[in-house]
Scaffold this motif. Structure first.
Motif, PDB file in Angstrom:
ATOM      1  N   PRO A 162      21.594  54.988  28.252  1.00 35.54           N
ATOM      2  CA  PRO A 162      20.371  54.229  27.936  1.00 35.54           C
ATOM      3  C   PRO A 162      20.229  53.024  28.858  1.00 35.54           C
ATOM      4  O   PRO A 162      21.208  52.372  29.213  1.00 35.54           O
ATOM      5  CB  PRO A 162      20.586  53.802  26.477  1.00 35.54           C
ATOM      6  N   GLU A 163      18.992  52.717  29.190  1.00 34.45           N
ATOM      7  CA  GLU A 163      18.700  51.623  30.128  1.00 34.45           C
ATOM      8  C   GLU A 163      18.992  50.253  29.531  1.00 34.45           C
ATOM      9  O   GLU A 163      19.502  49.356  30.192  1.00 34.45           O
ATOM     10  CB  GLU A 163      17.228  51.726  30.541  1.00 34.45           C
ATOM     11  N   THR A 164      18.669  50.087  28.249  1.00 34.45           N
ATOM     12  CA  THR A 164      18.841  48.775  27.618  1.00 34.45           C
ATOM     13  C   THR A 164      18.933  48.942  26.111  1.00 34.45           C
ATOM     14  O   THR A 164      18.784  50.049  25.579  1.00 34.45           O
ATOM     15  CB  THR A 164      17.667  47.838  27.976  1.00 34.45           C
ATOM     16  N   SER A 165      19.183  47.854  25.433  1.00 33.12           N
ATOM     17  CA  SER A 165      19.215  47.867  23.966  1.00 33.12           C
ATOM     18  C   SER A 165      18.755  46.519  23.434  1.00 33.12           C
ATOM     19  O   SER A 165      18.735  45.519  24.166  1.00 33.12           O
ATOM     20  CB  SER A 165      20.622  48.189  23.449  1.00 33.12           C
ATOM     21  N   ALA A 166      18.382  46.495  22.174  1.00 32.97           N
ATOM     22  CA  ALA A 166      18.029  45.258  21.485  1.00 32.97           C
ATOM     23  C   ALA A 166      18.416  45.407  20.021  1.00 32.97           C
ATOM     24  O   ALA A 166      18.441  46.521  19.475  1.00 32.97           O
ATOM     25  CB  ALA A 166      16.538  44.964  21.601  1.00 32.97           C
ATOM     26  N   SER A 167      18.738  44.275  19.383  1.00 37.26           N
ATOM     27  CA  SER A 167      19.159  44.289  17.981  1.00 37.26           C
ATOM     28  C   SER A 167      18.323  43.329  17.158  1.00 37.26           C
ATOM     29  O   SER A 167      17.835  42.316  17.672  1.00 37.26           O
ATOM     30  CB  SER A 167      20.640  43.929  17.866  1.00 37.26           C
ATOM     31  N   VAL A 168      18.186  43.659  15.876  1.00 33.16           N
ATOM     32  CA  VAL A 168      17.375  42.857  14.962  1.00 33.16           C
ATOM     33  C   VAL A 168      18.167  42.629  13.685  1.00 33.16           C
ATOM     34  O   VAL A 168      18.555  43.587  13.006  1.00 33.16           O
ATOM     35  CB  VAL A 168      16.037  43.554  14.632  1.00 33.16           C
ATOM     36  N   LEU A 169      18.426  41.365  13.357  1.00 32.11           N
ATOM     37  CA  LEU A 169      19.131  40.982  12.135  1.00 32.11           C
ATOM     38  C   LEU A 169      18.113  40.432  11.151  1.00 32.11           C
ATOM     39  O   LEU A 169      17.394  39.476  11.458  1.00 32.11           O
ATOM     40  CB  LEU A 169      20.191  39.934  12.439  1.00 32.11           C
ATOM     41  N   VAL A 170      18.068  41.029   9.961  1.00 35.16           N
ATOM     42  CA  VAL A 170      17.022  40.700   8.983  1.00 35.16           C
ATOM     43  C   VAL A 170      17.680  40.272   7.680  1.00 35.16           C
ATOM     44  O   VAL A 170      18.541  40.979   7.137  1.00 35.16           O
ATOM     45  CB  VAL A 170      16.097  41.912   8.733  1.00 35.16           C
ATOM     46  N   GLY A 171      17.270  39.111   7.159  1.00 40.00           N
ATOM     47  CA  GLY A 171      17.782  38.627   5.887  1.00 40.00           C
ATOM     48  C   GLY A 171      16.783  38.829   4.764  1.00 40.00           C
ATOM     49  O   GLY A 171      15.568  38.660   4.964  1.00 40.00           O
TER      50      GLY A 171
ATOM     51  N   PRO B  16      23.067  33.621  11.957  1.00 42.68           N
ATOM     52  CA  PRO B  16      21.616  33.504  12.159  1.00 42.68           C
ATOM     53  C   PRO B  16      20.812  34.209  11.080  1.00 42.68           C
ATOM     54  O   PRO B  16      20.035  35.122  11.348  1.00 42.68           O
ATOM     55  CB  PRO B  16      21.422  34.135  13.537  1.00 42.68           C
ATOM     56  N   LEU B  17      21.029  33.781   9.842  1.00 41.37           N
ATOM     57  CA  LEU B  17      20.297  34.312   8.693  1.00 41.37           C
ATOM     58  C   LEU B  17      19.796  33.143   7.861  1.00 41.37           C
ATOM     59  O   LEU B  17      20.449  32.089   7.800  1.00 41.37           O
ATOM     60  CB  LEU B  17      21.212  35.165   7.804  1.00 41.37           C
ATOM     61  N   ASP B  18      18.695  33.333   7.191  1.00 40.76           N
ATOM     62  CA  ASP B  18      18.215  32.330   6.242  1.00 40.76           C
ATOM     63  C   ASP B  18      19.318  32.045   5.216  1.00 40.76           C
ATOM     64  O   ASP B  18      19.997  32.953   4.733  1.00 40.76           O
ATOM     65  CB  ASP B  18      16.957  32.847   5.548  1.00 40.76           C
ATOM     66  N   ALA B  19      19.490  30.783   4.867  1.00 37.49           N
ATOM     67  CA  ALA B  19      20.565  30.387   3.955  1.00 37.49           C
ATOM     68  C   ALA B  19      20.442  31.050   2.589  1.00 37.49           C
ATOM     69  O   ALA B  19      21.437  31.222   1.874  1.00 37.49           O
ATOM     70  CB  ALA B  19      20.581  28.871   3.801  1.00 37.49           C
ATOM     71  N   GLY B  20      19.230  31.442   2.228  1.00 34.06           N
ATOM     72  CA  GLY B  20      19.032  32.072   0.925  1.00 34.06           C
ATOM     73  C   GLY B  20      19.196  33.581   0.930  1.00 34.06           C
ATOM     74  O   GLY B  20      19.082  34.224  -0.128  1.00 34.06           O
TER      75      GLY B  20
ATOM     76  N   LEU C 240      13.292  37.133   4.605  1.00 29.56           N
ATOM     77  CA  LEU C 240      13.446  35.683   4.704  1.00 29.56           C
ATOM     78  C   LEU C 240      13.632  35.235   6.147  1.00 29.56           C
ATOM     79  O   LEU C 240      13.284  34.098   6.499  1.00 29.56           O
ATOM     80  CB  LEU C 240      14.644  35.228   3.875  1.00 29.56           C
ATOM     81  N   SER C 241      14.215  36.101   6.975  1.00 29.63           N
ATOM     82  CA  SER C 241      14.410  35.757   8.382  1.00 29.63           C
ATOM     83  C   SER C 241      14.511  37.033   9.195  1.00 29.63           C
ATOM     84  O   SER C 241      14.988  38.066   8.707  1.00 29.63           O
ATOM     85  CB  SER C 241      15.672  34.912   8.577  1.00 29.63           C
ATOM     86  N   VAL C 242      14.055  36.973  10.450  1.00 31.79           N
ATOM     87  CA  VAL C 242      14.138  38.088  11.391  1.00 31.79           C
ATOM     88  C   VAL C 242      14.601  37.522  12.726  1.00 31.79           C
ATOM     89  O   VAL C 242      13.899  36.707  13.330  1.00 31.79           O
ATOM     90  CB  VAL C 242      12.787  38.810  11.557  1.00 31.79           C
ATOM     91  N   GLU C 243      15.781  37.936  13.168  1.00 34.17           N
ATOM     92  CA  GLU C 243      16.351  37.435  14.417  1.00 34.17           C
ATOM     93  C   GLU C 243      16.466  38.594  15.395  1.00 34.17           C
ATOM     94  O   GLU C 243      17.135  39.599  15.113  1.00 34.17           O
ATOM     95  CB  GLU C 243      17.732  36.828  14.169  1.00 34.17           C
ATOM     96  N   VAL C 244      15.812  38.493  16.555  1.00 32.77           N
ATOM     97  CA  VAL C 244      15.834  39.539  17.579  1.00 32.77           C
ATOM     98  C   VAL C 244      16.678  39.065  18.749  1.00 32.77           C
ATOM     99  O   VAL C 244      16.561  37.914  19.189  1.00 32.77           O
ATOM    100  CB  VAL C 244      14.411  39.881  18.059  1.00 32.77           C
TER     101      VAL C 244
ATOM    102  N   GLU D 294      22.054  39.361  21.817  1.00 33.26           N
ATOM    103  CA  GLU D 294      22.373  40.537  21.013  1.00 33.26           C
ATOM    104  C   GLU D 294      23.849  40.508  20.592  1.00 33.26           C
ATOM    105  O   GLU D 294      24.189  40.834  19.457  1.00 33.26           O
ATOM    106  CB  GLU D 294      22.075  41.809  21.813  1.00 33.26           C
ATOM    107  N   GLU D 295      24.712  40.096  21.504  1.00 31.19           N
ATOM    108  CA  GLU D 295      26.130  39.990  21.175  1.00 31.19           C
ATOM    109  C   GLU D 295      26.369  38.979  20.059  1.00 31.19           C
ATOM    110  O   GLU D 295      27.216  39.177  19.188  1.00 31.19           O
ATOM    111  CB  GLU D 295      26.929  39.594  22.420  1.00 31.19           C
ATOM    112  N   ALA D 296      25.606  37.881  20.065  1.00 27.95           N
ATOM    113  CA  ALA D 296      25.746  36.869  19.011  1.00 27.95           C
ATOM    114  C   ALA D 296      25.346  37.435  17.657  1.00 27.95           C
ATOM    115  O   ALA D 296      25.958  37.125  16.628  1.00 27.95           O
ATOM    116  CB  ALA D 296      24.899  35.641  19.355  1.00 27.95           C
ATOM    117  N   ILE D 297      24.328  38.266  17.653  1.00 29.05           N
ATOM    118  CA  ILE D 297      23.892  38.896  16.403  1.00 29.05           C
ATOM    119  C   ILE D 297      24.983  39.837  15.878  1.00 29.05           C
ATOM    120  O   ILE D 297      25.311  39.848  14.681  1.00 29.05           O
ATOM    121  CB  ILE D 297      22.565  39.649  16.624  1.00 29.05           C
ATOM    122  N   TRP D 298      25.579  40.612  16.777  1.00 31.10           N
ATOM    123  CA  TRP D 298      26.600  41.564  16.342  1.00 31.10           C
ATOM    124  C   TRP D 298      27.906  40.897  15.949  1.00 31.10           C
ATOM    125  O   TRP D 298      28.753  41.506  15.281  1.00 31.10           O
ATOM    126  CB  TRP D 298      26.829  42.622  17.420  1.00 31.10           C
TER     127      TRP D 298
END
Length: 462
Positions: free
Chosen positions: A222-231, A273-277, A310-314, A320-324
């Motif tokens: 794959p050429e690239t990747s992206a990640s999404v962390l959702v609270g 990187p998530l909403d505290a709640g 509550l939160s969406v971090e892309v 992306e490494e920080a999210i993982w």
């Protein structure tokens, strides 16, 4: 019941020394200790350990072992968590780490040939240099081997899109008890001639023979990747979120879940990187072309809107490494709650994950123990960590009672007691509760067709 050699005789030792000269053969108790356990921490001492370097050595070993009724325990990096590599009946531990050559990576056939001792991440890196991709990625990918992954049918984060190890095996060469060599499959990506015997070896846990050669299929990198962390505020909203993502026609290469107990353990040691709640979280990963990944991320964020995250971090690249890092911190973070854990890998139909998580949280509250639920929501494979403290009287017994209840809950929901780890020693007593007597009878007949004297990895569950 099969009868095994009662001990290692001087004649046995002489045979092994001749076949595996120098440090290819181990007898000293202090050195054998390294071959006595795996990541489960279950332990039993072998009588000897050998380090074959060629298929011919393996064939001669299994010819001798079958004649002498000598238990044989194949192993590599011993990253398994259920005691499958533990030599419970003594015998000979067979380390395949010296059979570690990458023989061929072919961008025309989209196939590769390796020996079983190749570290999986090393193989993936060699493929990436040729812009090719081998997707299976168990959590132990940086230290586990191709042969070990095949013997356990390893899964991992990317299974929701790319499947598990068995989906990538084109061919196997294995040596059977008695010393004969069986070549199964090849480099063709499609083949419907005869029974697919290689699939019996994938996930057999070393019960049929010793794998000495592996052929796997590859795809373009794959050429690239992206990640999404959702609270999310609660479990129900979180499950609505994953339904919205798949309902929008998206197929992420990873879709991970973390419950409130898991998030609380992580937060004890680091900011995330998530909403505290947030009391539940989803972690998506997409891969492909730059244009395609960007479009999938946009579609996901649009689909999630009505579920009220509550939160969406892309993140991409370093972000992306920080999210993982949140996902990678789960295992060490779990010990912030209690010093010991029972780690299970239950799997249920994806739509029934909420019931499994609710049952795990409820039984944890009943016994006063934290139970972390997290893992591969995309394919319904949820890891449950039952945290406890052995120094507290009764705590370990409670943890095992929680485990019993979790297994029952998974089976009641139409699931399985193991989606990835296998059964080995720690789950062997539970296998009959999932597989009926007819299945077990037929499986034993299949085993004896390959290994009539049951010398291969005896004493383990299916």
């Amino acid at each position: 019941m099969p009868e095994y050699a009662p001990s290692l005789t001087p004649a046995h030792e002489a045979f092994l020394r001749d076949l595996f000269p120098g440090d290819g053969c181990v007898f000293a108790p202090e050195a054998l200790n390294a071959f006595s356990t795996d990541a489960s921490r279950e332990r039993a001492m072998p009588w000897a350990a050998v380090r074959p370097e060629t298929r011919e050595q393996v064939a001669e070993l299994l010819r001798w072992a079958d004649a002498e009724r000598m238990p044989v325990y194949p192993r590599a990096r011993a990253t398994g968590q259920v005691g499958n590599a533990v030599p419970v009946k003594g015998g000979v531990a067979v380390s395949l780490l010296r059979m570690n050559r990458i023989l061929d990576i072919d961008g025309r056939d989209f196939a590769a040939e390796v020996e079983p001792g190749v570290i999986t991440s090393d193989f993936q890196a060699a493929c990436a240099e040729k812009r090719l991709f081998y997707p299976p990625d168990p959590a132990s990918v940086k230290i586990s081997t191709m042969g070990g992954n095949i013997s356990t049918c390893a899964g991992g984060l990317r299974a929701v899109k790319y499947g598990v190890t068995r989906d990538w095996v084109l061919g196997l060469t294995a040596v059977l008890p008695g010393g004969s060599t069986l070549v199964m499959g090849g480099r063709s990506h499609k083949d419907v001639v005869g029974l697919d015997l290689k699939r019996l070896f994938v996930g057999a846990g070393g019960k049929l023979g010793i794998i000495t050669g592996v052929t796997v299929k590859l795809i373009p990198l794959p050429e690239t990747s992206a990640s999404v962390l959702v609270g999310f505020a609660n479990l129900d909203d979180c499950m609505d979120g994953v339904a919205a993502g798949f309902g929008a026609g998206l197929l992420p290469c990873a879709c991970e879940f973390m419950d409130a107990t898991t998030l609380s353990a992580i937060r004890l040691g680091s900011d995330i990187p998530l909403d505290a709640g947030a009391q539940a979280a989803l972690l998506f990963k997409f891969d492909g072309t730059a244009e395609g990944v960007a479009a999938e991320v946009r579609r996901l964020t649009d689909a999630l809107g009505p579920t009220g995250p509550l939160s969406v971090e892309v993140g991409q690249g370093a972000e992306e490494e920080a999210i993982w890092a949140v996902r990678r911190d789960i295992s060490p973070a779990s010990y912030r709650l209690r010093p010991h854990k029972i780690s299970e890998d239950l799997s249920v139909p994806r739509g029934r994950v909420p019931q499994l998580v609710a049952a795990a949280q409820a039984v944890g509250r009943e016994f006063g123990l934290p139970v972390l639920c997290y893992g591969h929501l995309g394919d319904g494979n949820i890891h449950t960590n039952v945290m406890h403290d052995r120094a507290v009287p009764g705590d370990e017994d409670k943890a095992h009672r929680v485990k019993d209840r979790l297994f029952k809950a998974a089976l009641d929901l139409g699931g399985t007691i193991s989606g990835e780890h296998g059964t080995g020693l720690t789950k062997a007593p539970y296998v009959a509760g999932q597989l009926g007597p007819e299945q077990l009878r037929l499986m034993e007949q299949v085993r004896r067709a390959f290994d009539p004297h049951e010398i291969m990895n005896p004493g383990k569950g299916w």
